[in-house]
Design an enzyme around this catalytic site. Structure first.
Site, PDB file in Angstrom:
ATOM      1  N   TYR A  80      50.270  19.240  26.658  1.00  0.00           N
ATOM      2  CA  TYR A  80      49.284  19.175  27.604  1.00  0.00           C
ATOM      3  C   TYR A  80      50.247  18.674  28.983  1.00  0.00           C
ATOM      4  O   TYR A  80      50.177  18.971  30.049  1.00  0.00           O
ATOM      5  CB  TYR A  80      48.292  18.270  27.301  1.00  0.00           C
ATOM      6  CG  TYR A  80      47.231  18.018  28.487  1.00  0.00           C
ATOM      7  CD1 TYR A  80      46.170  18.776  28.667  1.00  0.00           C
ATOM      8  CD2 TYR A  80      47.361  17.010  29.431  1.00  0.00           C
ATOM      9  CE1 TYR A  80      45.243  18.358  29.523  1.00  0.00           C
ATOM     10  CE2 TYR A  80      46.408  16.730  30.476  1.00  0.00           C
ATOM     11  CZ  TYR A  80      45.291  17.621  30.579  1.00  0.00           C
ATOM     12  OH  TYR A  80      44.642  17.182  31.574  1.00  0.00           O
ATOM     13  N   PHE A 132      44.522  36.843  54.664  1.00  0.00           N
ATOM     14  CA  PHE A 132      44.224  37.458  53.603  1.00  0.00           C
ATOM     15  C   PHE A 132      42.919  37.073  53.035  1.00  0.00           C
ATOM     16  O   PHE A 132      42.596  35.585  53.254  1.00  0.00           O
ATOM     17  CB  PHE A 132      45.366  37.315  52.315  1.00  0.00           C
ATOM     18  CG  PHE A 132      44.910  37.791  51.112  1.00  0.00           C
ATOM     19  CD1 PHE A 132      44.981  39.273  50.878  1.00  0.00           C
ATOM     20  CD2 PHE A 132      44.397  37.341  50.136  1.00  0.00           C
ATOM     21  CE1 PHE A 132      44.701  39.980  50.095  1.00  0.00           C
ATOM     22  CE2 PHE A 132      43.930  37.896  48.770  1.00  0.00           C
ATOM     23  CZ  PHE A 132      43.908  39.266  48.931  1.00  0.00           C
ATOM     24  N   THR A 133      42.028  37.705  52.501  1.00  0.00           N
ATOM     25  CA  THR A 133      40.565  37.499  52.343  1.00  0.00           C
ATOM     26  C   THR A 133      40.481  36.123  51.561  1.00  0.00           C
ATOM     27  O   THR A 133      39.687  35.452  52.093  1.00  0.00           O
ATOM     28  CB  THR A 133      40.010  38.575  51.282  1.00  0.00           C
ATOM     29  OG1 THR A 133      40.867  38.761  50.222  1.00  0.00           O
ATOM     30  CG2 THR A 133      39.866  39.992  51.894  1.00  0.00           C
ATOM     31  N   ASP A 223      53.351  32.589  52.278  1.00  0.00           N
ATOM     32  CA  ASP A 223      52.569  33.384  51.218  1.00  0.00           C
ATOM     33  C   ASP A 223      53.676  34.263  50.589  1.00  0.00           C
ATOM     34  O   ASP A 223      53.844  35.110  51.287  1.00  0.00           O
ATOM     35  CB  ASP A 223      51.302  34.111  51.571  1.00  0.00           C
ATOM     36  CG  ASP A 223      50.494  34.694  50.456  1.00  0.00           C
ATOM     37  OD1 ASP A 223      51.115  34.702  49.496  1.00  0.00           O
ATOM     38  OD2 ASP A 223      49.317  34.999  50.719  1.00  0.00           O
ATOM     39  N   LYS A 266      51.521  38.663  41.182  1.00  0.00           N
ATOM     40  CA  LYS A 266      51.970  39.680  41.464  1.00  0.00           C
ATOM     41  C   LYS A 266      53.603  39.344  41.588  1.00  0.00           C
ATOM     42  O   LYS A 266      54.469  40.293  41.138  1.00  0.00           O
ATOM     43  CB  LYS A 266      51.731  39.862  43.310  1.00  0.00           C
ATOM     44  CG  LYS A 266      50.395  40.346  43.480  1.00  0.00           C
ATOM     45  CD  LYS A 266      49.928  39.967  44.904  1.00  0.00           C
ATOM     46  CE  LYS A 266      48.500  40.307  45.140  1.00  0.00           C
ATOM     47  NZ  LYS A 266      48.333  41.899  45.606  1.00  0.00           N
ATOM     48  N   ARG A 389      39.821  48.608  51.636  1.00  0.00           N
ATOM     49  CA  ARG A 389      40.446  47.521  52.625  1.00  0.00           C
ATOM     50  C   ARG A 389      39.928  48.150  54.050  1.00  0.00           C
ATOM     51  O   ARG A 389      40.775  48.341  54.864  1.00  0.00           O
ATOM     52  CB  ARG A 389      41.988  47.370  52.360  1.00  0.00           C
ATOM     53  CG  ARG A 389      42.336  47.075  51.020  1.00  0.00           C
ATOM     54  CD  ARG A 389      42.590  45.832  50.790  1.00  0.00           C
ATOM     55  NE  ARG A 389      41.248  44.899  50.565  1.00  0.00           N
ATOM     56  CZ  ARG A 389      41.128  43.651  49.684  1.00  0.00           C
ATOM     57  NH1 ARG A 389      42.180  43.186  49.439  1.00  0.00           N
ATOM     58  NH2 ARG A 389      39.997  43.125  49.577  1.00  0.00           N
ATOM     59  N   PHE A 455      32.764  42.446  49.150  1.00  0.00           N
ATOM     60  CA  PHE A 455      33.280  43.438  48.580  1.00  0.00           C
ATOM     61  C   PHE A 455      33.505  43.418  46.948  1.00  0.00           C
ATOM     62  O   PHE A 455      33.686  44.499  46.432  1.00  0.00           O
ATOM     63  CB  PHE A 455      34.673  43.775  49.287  1.00  0.00           C
ATOM     64  CG  PHE A 455      35.735  42.571  49.372  1.00  0.00           C
ATOM     65  CD1 PHE A 455      35.647  41.443  49.887  1.00  0.00           C
ATOM     66  CD2 PHE A 455      36.492  42.670  48.110  1.00  0.00           C
ATOM     67  CE1 PHE A 455      36.506  40.693  49.990  1.00  0.00           C
ATOM     68  CE2 PHE A 455      37.492  41.629  47.945  1.00  0.00           C
ATOM     69  CZ  PHE A 455      37.466  40.546  48.937  1.00  0.00           C
TER      70      PHE A 455
HETATM   71  N1  F0G Z   1      47.787  36.199  48.739  1.00  0.00           N
HETATM   72  C1  F0G Z   1      48.247  37.647  48.909  1.00  0.00           C
HETATM   73  C2  F0G Z   1      48.917  38.195  49.808  1.00  0.00           C
HETATM   74  C3  F0G Z   1      47.447  38.321  48.018  1.00  0.00           C
HETATM   75  O1  F0G Z   1      47.520  39.524  47.963  1.00  0.00           O
HETATM   76  C4  F0G Z   1      46.525  37.760  47.121  1.00  0.00           C
HETATM   77  C5  F0G Z   1      45.803  38.462  45.988  1.00  0.00           C
HETATM   78  C6  F0G Z   1      46.300  36.255  46.983  1.00  0.00           C
HETATM   79  C7  F0G Z   1      47.120  35.909  48.152  1.00  0.00           C
HETATM   80  C8  F0G Z   1      45.616  35.782  46.097  1.00  0.00           C
HETATM   81  O2  F0G Z   1      45.969  35.733  45.005  1.00  0.00           O
HETATM   82  O3  F0G Z   1      44.719  37.115  43.459  1.00  0.00           O
HETATM   83  O4  F0G Z   1      46.293  35.434  42.351  1.00  0.00           O
HETATM   84  O5  F0G Z   1      44.307  34.504  43.629  1.00  0.00           O
HETATM   85  N2  F0G Z   1      45.534  39.752  46.068  1.00  0.00           N
HETATM   86  C9  F0G Z   1      44.937  40.680  45.083  1.00  0.00           C
HETATM   87  C10 F0G Z   1      45.059  42.105  45.488  1.00  0.00           C
HETATM   88  C11 F0G Z   1      43.675  40.040  44.729  1.00  0.00           C
HETATM   89  O6  F0G Z   1      44.513  42.847  45.025  1.00  0.00           O
HETATM   90  O7  F0G Z   1      45.641  42.601  46.666  1.00  0.00           O
HETATM   91  P1  F0G Z   1      45.266  35.593  43.551  1.00  0.00           P
END
Ligand code: F0G
Length: 482
Positions: A80, A132-133, A223, A266, A389, A455
């Site tokens: 832990y 980013f979303t 990021d 990623k 997108r 989405f």
């Molecule tokens: N920043 C970027 C540039 C991303 O592409 C993503 C995720 C995140 C942050 C968030 O990271 O998914 O680990 O919580 N992109 C995914 C995509 C969801 O399909 O493009 P996460």
């Protein structure tokens, strides 16, 4: 480097790895693909993976692991607190980014949550090259406002500009002059800018952004989720860095930023995330949120096995053969589709090939979600699952007004080291067929529209009967073929 010239004189990407574990795939007949799309409310997030042939939804958490990663997972130290696994990952991040503090989080958006909780207050303005979303949702929830200061050429769909993710520092100067630096908690630069087609920034631009921020006492946050692709593009497109090693470029990038966060779904071919900084004060400002929302400071919600895999995966990110495979497959897709007259984002970026639904389906208004319609049509035509997108991925204004997206894209992601070139060629072929039959495809309308991140789980329905017409045309053209 792993790109070879064939006897014919043409150049093709060549995989510099072999497949040692496989997963069987199924390609359903077109009628069954339509059934699956209908059951999923024309939202590919709601498809069951058993119905999908090539899953090009995302590169997130679905990159193939190497033998070295799998082997490392067996060495995970289950504890832990104080796990040796954590320190191995922290050391690797320090080697990669030259920063000593690491706050683990279970994935990228959890890092965004912490970063926003720590710094965004109501009325704040947070500039970025592009949003980013998930990050934007956190800023907005905390009463902040996102301002995109992408250089205008970044939004040109067809272009030869090698760095469409570049940030407009003159616009930042103007914003600071108008609003005051104290309203700006940080500036966020996104490597391999996701929503505009995986487009990179140049290191020269990033340095300029860093200098502008620091002149005004504003923090720069990077990021780094899509850093691997951006590293590749700096090395291959920015003359000054042609001879630099990937490791040196990564260190130079990191040196510009006060805080770096990433999705290890990623970056690093694993599943997890985190935040790094060299500044003890910033570290302490964010630290409390890790045990509160994620888990103890030495795992942050990640499994120790994944952390071991990420450590090795980050090491592989410094290997040019490993990080060029994705962008080269994407380049192959984009160039082949472009040559066939299919509208795609150029130049090729990272993450995936991005089909321009605004031009592909120029008969469908944005209010009928052309990118979502094209995405469903591609699945019906091929069993390939992409991601919308465009306007569907936007969020309405608090008063309910629809925000028309700058671009209407279908992203066909190329998870790293997963697909073969013949699978990629199949996807290209079916998109070309659909383009030849594009007038059949019609728009979509909401059946169920959630308020937050609609989405992901909203449901739509076709306007008219185009879905049946498309299946009939497929059968007429391909006979019994799948
Ligand atoms: N920043 C970027 C540039 C991303 O592409 C993503 C995720 C995140 C942050 C968030 O990271 O998914 O680990 O919580 N992109 C995914 C995509 C969801 O399909 O493009 P996460």
């Amino acid at each position: 480097m792993p790109k070879v010239t064939y006897f014919s004189g043409e150049t093709f990407p060549l995989e510099m790895h072999k497949v040692r574990i496989i997963q069987k795939l199924t390609l359903l007949p077109v009628e069954e693909r339509l059934r699956a799309v209908e059951e999923s409310g024309y939202n590919t997030f709601l498809l069951q993976n058993k119905d999908v042939f090539l899953d090009m939804l995302t590169d997130s958490g679905v990159n193939a692991m190497s033998d070295r990663q799998q082997a490392a997972m067996l060495l995970a130290d289950d504890a832990y607190a104080g796990s040796a696994t954590f320190y191995r990952l922290q050391d690797k991040l320090t080697e990669l980014f030259g920063k000593k503090y690491f706050l683990p989080a279970h994935q990228g958006r959890a890092a965004e949550h912490i970063l926003c909780k720590a710094y965004v207050k109501p009325g704040d303005i947070v500039p970025c090259n592009y949003h980013f979303t998930t990050w934007k949702a956190h800023v907005v929830e905390l009463g902040g406002r996102v301002v995109e200061l992408l250089k205008p050429e970044g939004l040109e769909v067809t272009s030869t500009n090698p760095f469409k993710g570049n940030f407009d520092t003159a616009a930042l100067e103007a914003l600071v002059a108008k609003e005051g630096a104290d309203k700006i908690p940080y500036v966020r630069m996104e490597a391999g800018t996701n929503l505009i087609g995986g487009q990179p920034f140049s290191l020269a631009n990033l340095k300029e952004v860093s200098a502008t921020c620091h002149k005004h006492g504003i923090k720069l946050v990077l990021d780094a989720s899509l850093l691997a692709d951006n590293l590749h593009f700096i090395k291959t497109r920015e003359a000054e860095y042609a001879d630099a090693s990937i490791a040196d470029i990564a260190l130079e990038i990191a040196a510009t930023s006060d805080i770096i966060y990433f999705s290890a779904r990623k970056l690093g071919f694993g599943r997890g995330g985190g935040i790094v900084t060299d500044d003890e004060e910033l570290y302490k400002q964010m630290r409390g949120f890790v045990p509160m929302y994620e888990g103890f400071l030495t795992y942050g919600g990640m499994s120790v096995r994944e952390m071991e895999a990420i450590t090795v995966g980050l090491d592989e990110t410094l290997d040019e053969d490993m990080i060029t495979q994705g962008p080269q497959f994407i380049e192959h897709m984009v160039k082949t589709l472009d040559a066939a007259g299919v509208p795609v984002i150029t130049p090729p970026g990272g993450l995936g090939a991005h089909v321009d639904a605004m031009r592909f389906l120029d008969h469908i208004p944005q209010s009928q979600y052309p990118a979502a319609a094209l995405n469903s049509a591609i699945f019906i035509a091929s069993g390939v699952r992409g991601m919308e997108r465009g306007t569907m991925s936007e969020q309405r204004e608090p008063d309910g007004t629809e925000i028309a997206a700058d671009m209407e894209l279908v992203r066909l992601a190329v998870p790293r080291r997963v697909f073969t070139l013949s699978q990629v060629n199949y996807a290209i072929d079916r998109v070309m067929w659909l383009h030849a039959n594009r007038r059949i495809v019609g728009g979509l309308t909401w059946v169920e529209e959630p308020e937050i991140l609609r989405f992901f789980y909203g449901r739509l329905a076709p306007i008219g009967d185009w879905h049946h017409e498309l299946v009939a045309k497929f059968r007429a053209d391909f006979g019994d073929s799948l």
